[in-house]
Design a protein around this motif. Sequence first.
Motif, PDB file in Angstrom:
ATOM      1  N   THR A  52       0.837  -1.206   0.000  1.00  9.58           N
ATOM      2  CA  THR A  52       0.000   0.000   0.000  1.00  9.58           C
ATOM      3  C   THR A  52       0.866   1.249   0.000  1.00  9.58           C
ATOM      4  O   THR A  52       0.633   2.195  -0.764  1.00  9.58           O
ATOM      5  CB  THR A  52      -0.923   0.008   1.228  1.00  9.58           C
ATOM      6  N   THR A  53       1.871   1.265   0.868  1.00  7.88           N
ATOM      7  CA  THR A  53       2.775   2.423   0.937  1.00  7.88           C
ATOM      8  C   THR A  53       3.526   2.617  -0.374  1.00  7.88           C
ATOM      9  O   THR A  53       3.681   3.745  -0.857  1.00  7.88           O
ATOM     10  CB  THR A  53       3.770   2.234   2.095  1.00  7.88           C
ATOM     11  N   LYS A  54       3.975   1.522  -0.977  1.00 11.10           N
ATOM     12  CA  LYS A  54       4.704   1.625  -2.248  1.00 11.10           C
ATOM     13  C   LYS A  54       3.791   2.152  -3.349  1.00 11.10           C
ATOM     14  O   LYS A  54       4.222   2.944  -4.207  1.00 11.10           O
ATOM     15  CB  LYS A  54       5.283   0.266  -2.638  1.00 11.10           C
ATOM     16  N   ASP A  57       3.369   5.841  -2.806  1.00  8.93           N
ATOM     17  CA  ASP A  57       4.595   6.566  -3.167  1.00  8.93           C
ATOM     18  C   ASP A  57       4.679   6.833  -4.670  1.00  8.93           C
ATOM     19  O   ASP A  57       5.347   7.777  -5.105  1.00  8.93           O
ATOM     20  CB  ASP A  57       5.828   5.774  -2.714  1.00  8.93           C
ATOM     21  N   HIS A  70       3.946   8.989  10.258  1.00 14.05           N
ATOM     22  CA  HIS A  70       4.480   7.975  11.170  1.00 14.05           C
ATOM     23  C   HIS A  70       4.306   8.378  12.628  1.00 14.05           C
ATOM     24  O   HIS A  70       4.328   7.524  13.525  1.00 14.05           O
ATOM     25  CB  HIS A  70       5.963   7.725  10.867  1.00 14.05           C
ATOM     26  N   ARG A 121      -2.958   8.391   2.859  1.00 19.10           N
ATOM     27  CA  ARG A 121      -1.892   7.980   3.783  1.00 19.10           C
ATOM     28  C   ARG A 121      -2.399   7.914   5.218  1.00 19.10           C
ATOM     29  O   ARG A 121      -1.984   7.041   5.981  1.00 19.10           O
ATOM     30  CB  ARG A 121      -0.702   8.941   3.670  1.00 19.10           C
ATOM     31  N   ALA A 124      -4.149   4.657   5.513  1.00 23.09           N
ATOM     32  CA  ALA A 124      -3.230   3.532   5.671  1.00 23.09           C
ATOM     33  C   ALA A 124      -2.773   3.412   7.125  1.00 23.09           C
ATOM     34  O   ALA A 124      -2.720   2.303   7.685  1.00 23.09           O
ATOM     35  CB  ALA A 124      -2.024   3.695   4.750  1.00 23.09           C
TER      36      ALA A 124
END
Length: 274
Positions: A52-54, A57, A70, A121, A124
Amino acid sequence: SPLMAVTNAISGTTALGGMHLLAHSQSATATALGAAATTLSTVNIVGGFIITTKMLDMFKRPTDPPEYYHLYGIPAAGTIGLYGAGVMSGNYPELDSAAATLSGLLCIGGIGGLASQTTARLGAVSGQAGVALGIVSTLGHLNPSAGTTASIAGMMAAGGAVGHYIGHRVEPTSLPQTVAAFHSLVGFAASSAAIGDYLNCQTPTELDKVHLASIYLANIIGSVTTTGSLVAFGKLDGRLGSAALQHPARDQVNAGLGVATLGAGAVFMGKSFD
């Protein structure tokens, strides 16, 4: 898409079913099925959130301002810590239900957040916090023995390591098929937990109809998810033809399978009460 990836990662909460099975296992078969469900689900959870993060990005521009999502890990860790302290005190029995409810809300918020690029984000992070709290609150509710807790931790650590390796190793062009492959693990985990739950009951007649229906549906849905996801992986990875199956009797076959599935469910529930 990132939404599909995070939904897939959250569906890895099938690990909770495996944890329940491990904590109450009465046979080697049930233990093995619970271990499979817990480990494979954790592969999906860790790998799914990394993917998901990739994916997110890929939409990030060099001119975008710095992000500090974070830091949401601080209140998440604080919440988990307060829950742990409350459970250990033994004075707040309602904490398990409250933590489970909050976990569900965070997971729903995660899926909702991924519906928009501006909140993706944050969504996520919300999903990650929800899954983490769900795992911790399940352990708190089960209160397994030290040996069982160590076994669960070891299985999840192994699954998480595999998911971490795959998630970081996969190329951007292979992200969609990786999501499909991960999703097949969730389906297999769901079926494993359902079958193990049934086998773990020495007298099936003790199970009520709601419990039996959930076991049957989890097995059917998990099986369909596994096979469907593997076919999707094959198509996305170029190992299978991408054209839709155009069998002349396709609708009749599907209808027949649907009726057979309902009939098998009726037989399953009926025999369990004989």
